[in-house]
Scaffold this motif. Structure first.
Motif, PDB file in Angstrom:
ATOM      1  N   THR A 125       1.105  -1.361   0.024  1.00 25.32           N
ATOM      2  CA  THR A 125       0.090  -0.119   0.673  1.00 25.32           C
ATOM      3  C   THR A 125       0.843   1.392   0.052  1.00 25.32           C
ATOM      4  OG1 THR A 125       0.043  -0.548   2.352  1.00 25.32           O
ATOM      5  CG2 THR A 125      -1.818  -0.806   1.031  1.00 25.32           C
ATOM      6  N   GLY A 126       2.492   1.152   0.274  1.00 23.08           N
ATOM      7  CA  GLY A 126       2.911   2.071   0.143  1.00 23.08           C
ATOM      8  C   GLY A 126       2.477   3.754   1.589  1.00 23.08           C
ATOM      9  N   PRO A 127       2.298   3.411   2.528  1.00 23.26           N
ATOM     10  CA  PRO A 127       1.514   4.554   3.252  1.00 23.26           C
ATOM     11  C   PRO A 127       2.483   5.663   3.848  1.00 23.26           C
ATOM     12  CG  PRO A 127       1.943   2.618   4.367  1.00 23.26           C
ATOM     13  CD  PRO A 127       2.204   2.175   3.295  1.00 23.26           C
ATOM     14  N   ASP A 128       1.643   6.617   3.962  1.00 30.36           N
ATOM     15  CA  ASP A 128       2.549   7.703   4.912  1.00 30.36           C
ATOM     16  C   ASP A 128       3.734   7.287   5.783  1.00 30.36           C
ATOM     17  OD1 ASP A 128       2.467   9.057   1.777  1.00 30.36           O
ATOM     18  OD2 ASP A 128       0.488  10.313   2.880  1.00 30.36           O
ATOM     19  N   VAL A 129       2.499   7.323   6.683  1.00 29.05           N
ATOM     20  CA  VAL A 129       2.359   6.926   8.738  1.00 29.05           C
ATOM     21  C   VAL A 129       2.036   5.596   8.578  1.00 29.05           C
ATOM     22  CG1 VAL A 129       2.823   7.918  10.270  1.00 29.05           C
ATOM     23  CG2 VAL A 129       3.103   9.219   8.464  1.00 29.05           C
ATOM     24  N   VAL A 130       2.775   4.918   9.633  1.00 27.74           N
ATOM     25  CA  VAL A 130       2.144   3.397   9.948  1.00 27.74           C
ATOM     26  C   VAL A 130       2.114   3.781  11.458  1.00 27.74           C
ATOM     27  CG1 VAL A 130       2.619   1.287  10.632  1.00 27.74           C
ATOM     28  CG2 VAL A 130       3.305   1.959   8.429  1.00 27.74           C
ATOM     29  N   LEU A 131       1.206   3.628  11.784  1.00 23.87           N
ATOM     30  CA  LEU A 131       0.742   3.879  13.245  1.00 23.87           C
ATOM     31  C   LEU A 131       0.906   2.679  14.139  1.00 23.87           C
ATOM     32  CD1 LEU A 131      -2.404   5.799  13.644  1.00 23.87           C
ATOM     33  CD2 LEU A 131       0.020   6.452  14.230  1.00 23.87           C
ATOM     34  N   LEU A 132       1.733   2.086  14.917  1.00 22.06           N
ATOM     35  CA  LEU A 132       2.626   1.100  15.783  1.00 22.06           C
ATOM     36  C   LEU A 132       2.781   0.279  16.464  1.00 22.06           C
ATOM     37  CD1 LEU A 132       4.389  -1.460  13.843  1.00 22.06           C
ATOM     38  CD2 LEU A 132       6.231  -0.009  14.356  1.00 22.06           C
ATOM     39  N   ASP A 133       1.298  -0.881  16.856  1.00 18.38           N
ATOM     40  CA  ASP A 133       1.817  -1.400  18.193  1.00 18.38           C
ATOM     41  C   ASP A 133       3.054  -1.699  18.478  1.00 18.38           C
ATOM     42  OD1 ASP A 133       0.567  -1.723  20.743  1.00 18.38           O
ATOM     43  OD2 ASP A 133      -0.257  -3.668  20.206  1.00 18.38           O
ATOM     44  N   ARG A 135       6.969   6.281   7.278  1.00 16.70           N
ATOM     45  CA  ARG A 135       7.471   7.015   8.558  1.00 16.70           C
ATOM     46  C   ARG A 135       6.630   6.247   9.797  1.00 16.70           C
ATOM     47  NH1 ARG A 135       8.835  12.071   5.714  1.00 16.70           N
ATOM     48  NH2 ARG A 135      11.433  12.057   5.959  1.00 16.70           N
ATOM     49  N   PHE A 136       6.856   5.555  10.872  1.00 20.31           N
ATOM     50  CA  PHE A 136       6.426   4.931  11.792  1.00 20.31           C
ATOM     51  C   PHE A 136       6.133   5.907  12.964  1.00 20.31           C
ATOM     52  CE2 PHE A 136       8.126   1.689   8.605  1.00 20.31           C
ATOM     53  CZ  PHE A 136       7.469   0.748   8.897  1.00 20.31           C
ATOM     54  N   LEU A 137       5.286   6.093  13.480  1.00 25.57           N
ATOM     55  CA  LEU A 137       4.580   6.421  14.715  1.00 25.57           C
ATOM     56  C   LEU A 137       4.630   5.161  16.016  1.00 25.57           C
ATOM     57  CD1 LEU A 137       4.461   8.889  16.746  1.00 25.57           C
ATOM     58  CD2 LEU A 137       2.104   9.526  15.722  1.00 25.57           C
ATOM     59  N   ALA A 138       5.409   4.809  16.948  1.00 26.17           N
ATOM     60  CA  ALA A 138       4.584   3.833  18.006  1.00 26.17           C
ATOM     61  C   ALA A 138       3.205   4.615  18.650  1.00 26.17           C
ATOM     62  CB  ALA A 138       5.414   3.479  18.804  1.00 26.17           C
ATOM     63  N   ARG A 159      15.483   3.285  18.785  1.00 28.96           N
ATOM     64  CA  ARG A 159      16.691   2.351  18.043  1.00 28.96           C
ATOM     65  C   ARG A 159      16.295   2.197  16.623  1.00 28.96           C
ATOM     66  NH1 ARG A 159      20.328   3.566  21.548  1.00 28.96           N
ATOM     67  NH2 ARG A 159      20.610   3.905  23.425  1.00 28.96           N
ATOM     68  N   ALA A 160      14.672   1.229  16.647  1.00 25.33           N
ATOM     69  CA  ALA A 160      14.524   0.360  15.582  1.00 25.33           C
ATOM     70  C   ALA A 160      14.165   1.799  14.374  1.00 25.33           C
ATOM     71  CB  ALA A 160      13.787  -0.267  15.829  1.00 25.33           C
ATOM     72  N   GLY A 161      14.270   2.356  14.404  1.00 27.17           N
ATOM     73  CA  GLY A 161      13.722   3.018  12.910  1.00 27.17           C
ATOM     74  C   GLY A 161      12.490   4.025  14.058  1.00 27.17           C
ATOM     75  N   ALA A 162      11.306   4.617  14.293  1.00 27.37           N
ATOM     76  CA  ALA A 162      10.598   5.270  14.861  1.00 27.37           C
ATOM     77  C   ALA A 162      10.755   6.422  15.018  1.00 27.37           C
ATOM     78  CB  ALA A 162       9.627   4.554  15.774  1.00 27.37           C
TER      79      ALA A 162
END
Length: 228
Positions: free
Chosen positions: A61-69, A92-95, A110-113
């Protein structure tokens, strides 16, 4: 109860000017709530409940932002980040997590969020956080920023490690954290979408692994490690 997989969600079509967001969380009810709350702000292009599904569907899907649990049964947010960051550096990832523990925050960063917010955040603030992450900013819930500053200022290259803590599973850590905050078993079960019997089993396992005899010892141990 966590589900094992989820069907792909097909967007009705891209909406010009709206950010494209993907949801990763193993609780269907929570995903549905986030989707409903964010519907006026962003375009939710997909969702996943497992690491494997998340990796394949984010790539598709190539999203702009992933909301990540952060914590899921098969590895959680860090596993998704580690699988995606080299092949899809533009995402980009937002926890977005129930956990506000220092080791979770620092580990995901550290993993990249690009940021870390807790599930108590309001819909409007979450939408603003997504926008800022998409724009390249780093975003944290207020008390969490200090964890990151302290960790990177003091020992920027040091791994976050605790041999005793490392022997606990992600779910055992979540139960321990809530237990240390004074939650009753019934409240922990409701918060984590698990049964009271499962909570009892996790507490028993934590006591055995840490060689402790009661919840009061666990609470002091958790407070010493800033898990509460």
């Amino acid at each position: 109860m966590a589900e094992q997989s989820t069907s792909p969600v097909e967007p009705e079509g891209n909406v010009p000017g709206r950010l494209r967001v993907f949801l990763v969380d193993d609780h269907a009810m929570f995903r549905a709530g986030v989707r409903a709350e964010l519907g006026a702000h962003v375009e939710v292009v997909g969702e996943a409940s497992t690491v494997a599904d998340a990796v394949s569907r984010i790539a598709a899907t190539g999203p702009d932002v992933v909301l990540l649990d952060v914590h899921m049964p098969d590895g959680g947010g860090r596993a998704v980040l580690e699988a995606m960051r080299r092949s899809h550096p533009e995402v980009r990832f937002l926890a977005l997590s129930v956990s506000d523990a220092a080791e979770d925050v620092i580990g995901l960063i550290r993993a990249g969020a690009r940021g870390y917010v807790t599930k108590t955040i309001s819909p409007d603030d979450l939408a603003a956080a997504i926008r800022r992450v998409a724009d390249g900013d780093a975003v944290f819930s207020p008390r969490l920023a200090g964890f990151v500053l302290d960790a990177f200022a003091a020992r920027p290259d040091a791994p976050v490690a605790d041999p005793e803590l490392d022997q606990l599973t992600n779910r055992e850590r979540e139960v321990l954290r809530l237990l240390a905050r004074g939650y009753a078993y019934k409240e922990i079960a409701r918060e984590l979408y698990i049964s009271i019997k499962t909570v009892e089993t996790h507490v028993s396992n934590v006591l055995r692994k840490l060689q402790m005899s009661n919840r009061y010892e666990l609470s002091r141990w958790a407070a010493d490690r800033r898990l509460v």
